[in-house]
Design a protein around this motif. Structure first.
Motif, PDB file in Angstrom:
ATOM      1  N   ALA A 112       0.834  -1.206   0.000  1.00 42.78           N
ATOM      2  CA  ALA A 112       0.000   0.000   0.000  1.00 42.78           C
ATOM      3  C   ALA A 112       0.869   1.256   0.000  1.00 42.78           C
ATOM      4  O   ALA A 112       0.567   2.227  -0.707  1.00 42.78           O
ATOM      5  CB  ALA A 112      -0.928  -0.018   1.206  1.00 42.78           C
ATOM      6  N   ILE A 113       1.952   1.233   0.762  1.00 38.83           N
ATOM      7  CA  ILE A 113       2.868   2.384   0.805  1.00 38.83           C
ATOM      8  C   ILE A 113       3.575   2.545  -0.539  1.00 38.83           C
ATOM      9  O   ILE A 113       3.707   3.654  -1.075  1.00 38.83           O
ATOM     10  CB  ILE A 113       3.897   2.206   1.939  1.00 38.83           C
ATOM     11  CG1 ILE A 113       3.196   2.242   3.303  1.00 38.83           C
ATOM     12  CG2 ILE A 113       4.986   3.261   1.854  1.00 38.83           C
ATOM     13  CD1 ILE A 113       4.094   1.905   4.470  1.00 38.83           C
ATOM     14  N   THR A 148      -3.334   8.739   2.042  1.00 37.61           N
ATOM     15  CA  THR A 148      -3.702   8.116   3.313  1.00 37.61           C
ATOM     16  C   THR A 148      -3.905   6.612   3.103  1.00 37.61           C
ATOM     17  O   THR A 148      -4.554   6.193   2.140  1.00 37.61           O
ATOM     18  CB  THR A 148      -5.001   8.728   3.867  1.00 37.61           C
ATOM     19  OG1 THR A 148      -4.801  10.124   4.079  1.00 37.61           O
ATOM     20  CG2 THR A 148      -5.397   8.052   5.184  1.00 37.61           C
ATOM     21  N   ILE A 149      -3.361   5.834   4.044  1.00 37.26           N
ATOM     22  CA  ILE A 149      -3.521   4.372   4.023  1.00 37.26           C
ATOM     23  C   ILE A 149      -4.308   3.989   5.263  1.00 37.26           C
ATOM     24  O   ILE A 149      -3.919   4.344   6.389  1.00 37.26           O
ATOM     25  CB  ILE A 149      -2.157   3.672   4.001  1.00 37.26           C
ATOM     26  CG1 ILE A 149      -1.413   4.033   2.716  1.00 37.26           C
ATOM     27  CG2 ILE A 149      -2.329   2.161   4.125  1.00 37.26           C
ATOM     28  CD1 ILE A 149       0.042   3.647   2.733  1.00 37.26           C
ATOM     29  N   VAL A 175      -6.437  -3.582   4.244  1.00 39.64           N
ATOM     30  CA  VAL A 175      -5.619  -2.382   4.049  1.00 39.64           C
ATOM     31  C   VAL A 175      -6.136  -1.688   2.805  1.00 39.64           C
ATOM     32  O   VAL A 175      -6.203  -2.301   1.723  1.00 39.64           O
ATOM     33  CB  VAL A 175      -4.125  -2.738   3.876  1.00 39.64           C
ATOM     34  CG1 VAL A 175      -3.319  -1.468   3.655  1.00 39.64           C
ATOM     35  CG2 VAL A 175      -3.611  -3.495   5.089  1.00 39.64           C
ATOM     36  N   GLU A 176      -6.493  -0.407   2.937  1.00 43.42           N
ATOM     37  CA  GLU A 176      -7.037   0.352   1.812  1.00 43.42           C
ATOM     38  C   GLU A 176      -6.125   1.529   1.513  1.00 43.42           C
ATOM     39  O   GLU A 176      -5.743   2.282   2.418  1.00 43.42           O
ATOM     40  CB  GLU A 176      -8.448   0.836   2.144  1.00 43.42           C
ATOM     41  CG  GLU A 176      -9.130   1.550   0.995  1.00 43.42           C
ATOM     42  CD  GLU A 176     -10.558   1.952   1.340  1.00 43.42           C
ATOM     43  OE1 GLU A 176     -11.238   2.534   0.474  1.00 43.42           O
ATOM     44  OE2 GLU A 176     -10.993   1.693   2.480  1.00 43.42           O
ATOM     45  N   ASP A 177      -5.731   1.654   0.237  1.00 43.20           N
ATOM     46  CA  ASP A 177      -4.853   2.769  -0.150  1.00 43.20           C
ATOM     47  C   ASP A 177      -5.557   3.670  -1.145  1.00 43.20           C
ATOM     48  O   ASP A 177      -6.685   3.403  -1.566  1.00 43.20           O
ATOM     49  CB  ASP A 177      -3.534   2.235  -0.720  1.00 43.20           C
ATOM     50  CG  ASP A 177      -3.731   1.420  -1.990  1.00 43.20           C
ATOM     51  OD1 ASP A 177      -4.470   1.868  -2.879  1.00 43.20           O
ATOM     52  OD2 ASP A 177      -3.134   0.323  -2.103  1.00 43.20           O
ATOM     53  N   LYS A 187      -8.671   4.935  -8.183  1.00 45.08           N
ATOM     54  CA  LYS A 187      -9.305   5.204  -6.892  1.00 45.08           C
ATOM     55  C   LYS A 187      -8.636   4.464  -5.746  1.00 45.08           C
ATOM     56  O   LYS A 187      -8.853   4.819  -4.584  1.00 45.08           O
ATOM     57  CB  LYS A 187     -10.787   4.826  -6.942  1.00 45.08           C
ATOM     58  CG  LYS A 187     -11.604   5.721  -7.856  1.00 45.08           C
ATOM     59  CD  LYS A 187     -13.083   5.375  -7.778  1.00 45.08           C
ATOM     60  CE  LYS A 187     -13.915   6.283  -8.662  1.00 45.08           C
ATOM     61  NZ  LYS A 187     -15.376   5.963  -8.591  1.00 45.08           N
ATOM     62  N   GLY A 188      -7.883   3.451  -6.030  1.00 50.43           N
ATOM     63  CA  GLY A 188      -7.213   2.746  -4.968  1.00 50.43           C
ATOM     64  C   GLY A 188      -7.541   1.264  -4.922  1.00 50.43           C
ATOM     65  O   GLY A 188      -8.371   0.763  -5.682  1.00 50.43           O
ATOM     66  N   THR A 189      -6.864   0.595  -4.000  1.00 51.15           N
ATOM     67  CA  THR A 189      -6.998  -0.858  -3.868  1.00 51.15           C
ATOM     68  C   THR A 189      -7.265  -1.226  -2.422  1.00 51.15           C
ATOM     69  O   THR A 189      -6.747  -0.582  -1.497  1.00 51.15           O
ATOM     70  CB  THR A 189      -5.707  -1.560  -4.351  1.00 51.15           C
ATOM     71  OG1 THR A 189      -5.457  -1.201  -5.700  1.00 51.15           O
ATOM     72  CG2 THR A 189      -5.839  -3.068  -4.255  1.00 51.15           C
ATOM     73  N   ARG A 190      -8.082  -2.264  -2.238  1.00 49.83           N
ATOM     74  CA  ARG A 190      -8.371  -2.776  -0.901  1.00 49.83           C
ATOM     75  C   ARG A 190      -7.964  -4.248  -0.875  1.00 49.83           C
ATOM     76  O   ARG A 190      -8.481  -5.062  -1.640  1.00 49.83           O
ATOM     77  CB  ARG A 190      -9.849  -2.621  -0.586  1.00 49.83           C
ATOM     78  CG  ARG A 190     -10.235  -3.119   0.801  1.00 49.83           C
ATOM     79  CD  ARG A 190     -11.727  -2.943   1.032  1.00 49.83           C
ATOM     80  NE  ARG A 190     -12.115  -1.544   0.985  1.00 49.83           N
ATOM     81  CZ  ARG A 190     -13.370  -1.117   1.088  1.00 49.83           C
ATOM     82  NH1 ARG A 190     -14.357  -1.985   1.206  1.00 49.83           N
ATOM     83  NH2 ARG A 190     -13.647   0.176   1.036  1.00 49.83           N
ATOM     84  N   VAL A 191      -7.008  -4.574   0.013  1.00 46.96           N
ATOM     85  CA  VAL A 191      -6.504  -5.950   0.131  1.00 46.96           C
ATOM     86  C   VAL A 191      -6.615  -6.378   1.585  1.00 46.96           C
ATOM     87  O   VAL A 191      -6.293  -5.597   2.495  1.00 46.96           O
ATOM     88  CB  VAL A 191      -5.035  -6.057  -0.331  1.00 46.96           C
ATOM     89  CG1 VAL A 191      -4.576  -7.515  -0.288  1.00 46.96           C
ATOM     90  CG2 VAL A 191      -4.863  -5.496  -1.726  1.00 46.96           C
TER      91      VAL A 191
END
Length: 467
Positions: free
Chosen positions: A369-370, A378-379, A394-396, A449-453
């Protein structure tokens, strides 16, 4: 022997046996119809004649010879020779006029004397002709005074029967010829896909992984060819990923090793009293060494997974404390990109699992995520305790993953972007760790928009494993 020839032989053998059985049954029926039917007609005529003579001719031993002419006139038939024998078995009269001497020793005559009637299929010793003979006794006062015998030639029946046999044999041969043609056609239809599959598989075995089945088949062969082609695509993809993996590993190993070698030479040839340079060099060497260790650990985990020796050792630990430690461990990396890591539901939570393996998963998910999030982003790290399980994610706010890559990102060696660091083992190993904990790795993403893992897993893995 090829499968086509084997199918053809099996079909012909089966049909031949069926035809022979059918011809045998038909032939037997025709034989009994012709021969036994003729014998039955003669038997009925003979018995009726003997009964009529007994009732109306008033025969006796003394007047039998005197009534021979009447008997011949009343009981002779055109289709057979009528013979009248004496009580001793000698022929007294014949409708043909030929009266051989001697006693008649034929089986039908003997049976007529002993059993009351006799039938015999045989050969006339004088002419060599096949004949049918039927004999019945002539009685007077329940005493046999003579034999009434009818003899007919079987030559006509034999010729008719032979003609029928030839016709049936011709029909059987015709059926076999048709079956041969049809079987050859259908065996070719069946074996052509098999032959093509064999040729394609041989080409693939020789290294041509781009070989494909081109035939447009129907039914099960269509499914088989599609499956075979899909297998080829998967093998080609696996080969591609293997080559990319080797290339990535070589590149990933070369970079830190080059850095370590360069700084080692610099420190060797540089000024020992330059403390700042020494610290910088040792710091970089340490960092690159840690990077190599992480990479080797991933490769070792991959090797254990491939060999089936990948194991977990569950024990109780505080999950919330582990999350804090991992976030703190990665604090330097997130500060370099001026990112913020927010932990939601930071509450005490006790988990029974393999702490080191779960740490490995948390490090991988949060570090990814970083890595893939931009500056000043924001993570969000959140986890929730259920009745029997734990949900962590973890959502980035990164670029996200395209739909075509999303289903493959947890596959060994897979990299959505070949220019990124790593060898494509991180998420694949995380998936194995979570699945060994009887859980499930969850990945969702929206482009730009981001990823959620994250993952879900039982709170007490040891209980499930029987520990």
């Amino acid at each position: 022997m090829g499968i086509r020839r084997r199918l053809l032989i099996q079909n012909l053998t089966l049909i031949t046996m069926t035809i022979l059985l059918f011809l045998g049954i038909v032939t037997s029926g025709i034989y009994h119809y012709y021969y036994n039917g003729t014998a039955e007609i003669l038997q009925n005529h003979a018995q009726n004649s003997a009964s009529f003579a007994k009732r109306y001719s008033h025969l006796s031993t003394y007047n039998l010879r005197e009534n021979l002419q009447d008997l011949q006139s009343n009981f002779s038939i055109d289709q057979a020779e009528t013979q009248i024998l004496s009580g001793s078995g000698r022929i007294l009269s014949s409708s043909t006029g030929f009266i051989p001497g001697g006693k008649m020793e034929y089986p039908d005559v003997k049976d007529a004397f002993s059993k009351g009637k006799g039938t015999w299929f045989g050969t006339n010793p004088a002419t060599g002709e096949r004949i049918l003979a039927v004999s019945v006794p002539l009685e007077s006062s329940d005493k046999t005074i003579g034999i009434l015998r009818f003899v007919t030639s079987l030559e006509g029946l034999d010729n008719n029967f032979q003609t029928i046999l030839i016709a049936l044999s011709a029909i059987g041969i015709g059926i076999l010829a048709i079956v041969f043609v049809v079987s050859t056609f259908f065996s070719r239809i069946i074996t052509e896909p098999v032959i093509e599959l064999t040729n394609v598989s041989n080409r693939m075995a020789e290294g041509d992984l781009e070989a494909r089945v081109d035939g447009h088949y129907k039914d099960e062969f269509h499914t088989l060819s599609q499956t075979f082609n899909n297998m080829g695509k998967e093998l080609l993809q696996t080969e591609k990923m293997k080559n990319e993996f080797i290339s990535s590993v070589s590149h990933e190993l070369r970079t830190p090793l080059t850095s370590i070698k360069g700084w080692s030479e610099t420190l060797q040839t540089g000024d020992p009293e330059n403390v700042e340079e020494t610290k910088t060099g040792l710091s970089i060497i340490t960092k690159e060494t840690d990077r190599l260790i992480d990479m080797v650990e991933e490769l070792l985990d991959f090797s254990r997974y491939q060999n089936g020796t990948f194991e977990i050792n569950p024990s109780p630990f505080h999950f919330d404390q582990l999350v804090k430690e991992v976030v703190l461990q990665l604090d330097k990396k997130r500060r370099q990109k001026e990112q913020e890591v927010i932990v939601i539901h930071d509450e005490p939570l006790k988990l029974v699992a393999d702490q080191n393996r779960i740490r490995q998963v948390l490090l991988n998910l949060i570090e990814n995520a970083i890595k893939y999030s931009g500056r000043n982003s924001t993570i969000t790290v959140r986890y929730e305790k259920g009745e029997h399980d734990l949900t962590f994610e973890v959502e980035d706010e990164g670029e996200g993953i395209e739909e075509e890559h999303l289903q493959h990102v947890s596959t060994l060696f897979y990299k959505a972007n070949e220019n990124t660091d790593g060898v494509g083992l991180g998420l694949a190993i995380c998936k194995q760790i979570i699945e060994h904990h009887h859980g499930q790795l969850l990945i969702s993403s929206n482009k730009q928009k981001g990823t959620r893992v994250g993952f879900t897993m039982p709170l007490n893995v040891g209980k499930i494993d029987g520990q």
